[in-house]
Design an enzyme around this catalytic site. Structure first.
Site, mmCIF file in Angstrom:
data_model
loop_
_atom_site.group_PDB
_atom_site.id
_atom_site.type_symbol
_atom_site.label_atom_id
_atom_site.label_comp_id
_atom_site.label_asym_id
_atom_site.label_seq_id
_atom_site.Cartn_x
_atom_site.Cartn_y
_atom_site.Cartn_z
ATOM 1 N N ARG A 45 10.022 -2.156 -0.907
ATOM 2 C CA ARG A 45 8.899 -1.225 -0.855
ATOM 3 C C ARG A 45 8.487 -0.893 0.576
ATOM 4 N NH1 ARG A 45 2.889 -1.782 -2.131
ATOM 5 N NH2 ARG A 45 2.256 0.098 -3.251
ATOM 6 N N ILE A 71 1.292 5.829 -2.741
ATOM 7 C CA ILE A 71 2.391 5.162 -3.420
ATOM 8 C C ILE A 71 1.709 4.246 -4.429
ATOM 9 C CG2 ILE A 71 2.514 3.408 -1.567
ATOM 10 C CD1 ILE A 71 5.470 3.024 -2.168
ATOM 11 N N SER A 72 2.180 4.263 -5.680
ATOM 12 C CA SER A 72 1.487 3.528 -6.739
ATOM 13 C C SER A 72 1.544 2.017 -6.517
ATOM 14 C CB SER A 72 2.105 3.849 -8.100
ATOM 15 O OG SER A 72 2.188 5.238 -8.280
ATOM 16 N N GLN A 73 0.612 1.337 -7.179
ATOM 17 C CA GLN A 73 0.559 -0.131 -7.175
ATOM 18 C C GLN A 73 1.840 -0.666 -7.838
ATOM 19 O OE1 GLN A 73 -2.621 -1.349 -9.728
ATOM 20 N NE2 GLN A 73 -2.051 -3.520 -9.612
ATOM 21 N N PRO A 74 2.513 -1.654 -7.245
ATOM 22 C CA PRO A 74 3.753 -2.173 -7.835
ATOM 23 C C PRO A 74 3.628 -2.562 -9.307
ATOM 24 C CG PRO A 74 3.481 -3.036 -5.633
ATOM 25 C CD PRO A 74 2.237 -2.262 -5.933
#
Ligand code: SAH
Length: 224
Positions: A45, A71-74
């Site tokens: 990431r 960027i989205s949360q993992p």
């Protein structure tokens, strides 16, 4: 599969160690699909995040990527991937609306035959393409455009994933979903969104609500 390279982050940790810790955390939070966990472990990431924020790349949080996007949360990337796969032996063609950094597309590329991803902001579209090329990812097709109308020429898709939230999922996207396919999306107004998915079986759609989420809004039109 992408080979993982360890880099030292500005906080002194190696990316490999913090990356492993993130994947262990995803498992603890309820991600059970080993294929998804493997993909999350394979894609670094930190490569999708600007230098100033790299030290936070393996925290389970959304991070800014410029142009007021994130960027989205993992955990959400993993959860949406798990829903999209639904333990299918094989995931064929997937449409993603909202390329952003390209991270979710890279994760999807690990287990889908082909990923079609659309981004409305030219600069993010250009940057995502440049990011994926050196990773040796060859099964992602990029398009600069408005994803609310899908990508008709490549339909039907076995999975459709929206990574920006519409108030209501555009109806024509369901027409581009193959039979047996799954569409997953954050749906709702800002600050009041739910992750929802639909499965299409023999032409009819079953809707299931998952968890509350926070995504940037889906916006019509494109920016050059
Ligand atoms: N999947 C991304 C997260 C992106 S944030 C990642 O892994 O980094 C959501 C993205 O959706 C933003 O880049 C935004 O510009 C894009 N977006 C919003 N509305 C869109 C639309 N109608 N068509 C295509 N992209 C859209």
């Amino acid at each position: 599969m992408v080979s993982s390279k360890s880099t030292t982050l500005t906080n002194g940790f190696t990316s490999e160690r913090t990356h492993k810790r993130l994947v262990t955390g995803l498992r603890r939070k309820g991600i059970t699909d080993e294929t998804v966990l493997l993909a999350m472990a394979s894609i670094q990431r930190d490569l999708f995040i600007e230098d100033a924020l790299k030290s936070r790349a393996y925290e389970d949080i959304a991070l800014p990527i410029g142009y007021r996007q994130t960027i989205s949360q993992p955990f959400v990337v993993a959860l949406m991937s798990q829903i999209l796969r639904s333990n299918r032996d094989k995931l064929g063609r997937v449409l993603e609306v909202g390329t952003g950094s390209g991270y979710q597309a890279a994760v999807l590329s690990e287990f889908a035959d082909r990923v079609y991803t659309i981004e409305r902001i030219q600069q993010l579209f250009d940057a995502a393409k440049l990011r994926l090329a050196p990773l040796g990812i060859k099964n992602v097709s990029f398009r600069h455009g408005d994803g609310t109308s899908g990508w008709t020429v490549n339909a039907p898709f076995d999975g459709i994933i929206l990574t920006a939230a519409p108030a209501v999922v555009p109806i024509n996207l369901f027409d581009q979903l193959a039979d047996g396919g799954i569409l997953v999306a954050p749906e709702g107004e800002e600050q009041n969104q739910t992750l929802v998915y639909w499965k299409k079986t023999h032409g009819s759609l079953r809707r299931v609500e998952s968890v509350p989420v926070v995504f940037v809004p889906m916006i019509s039109g494109m920016i050059s």
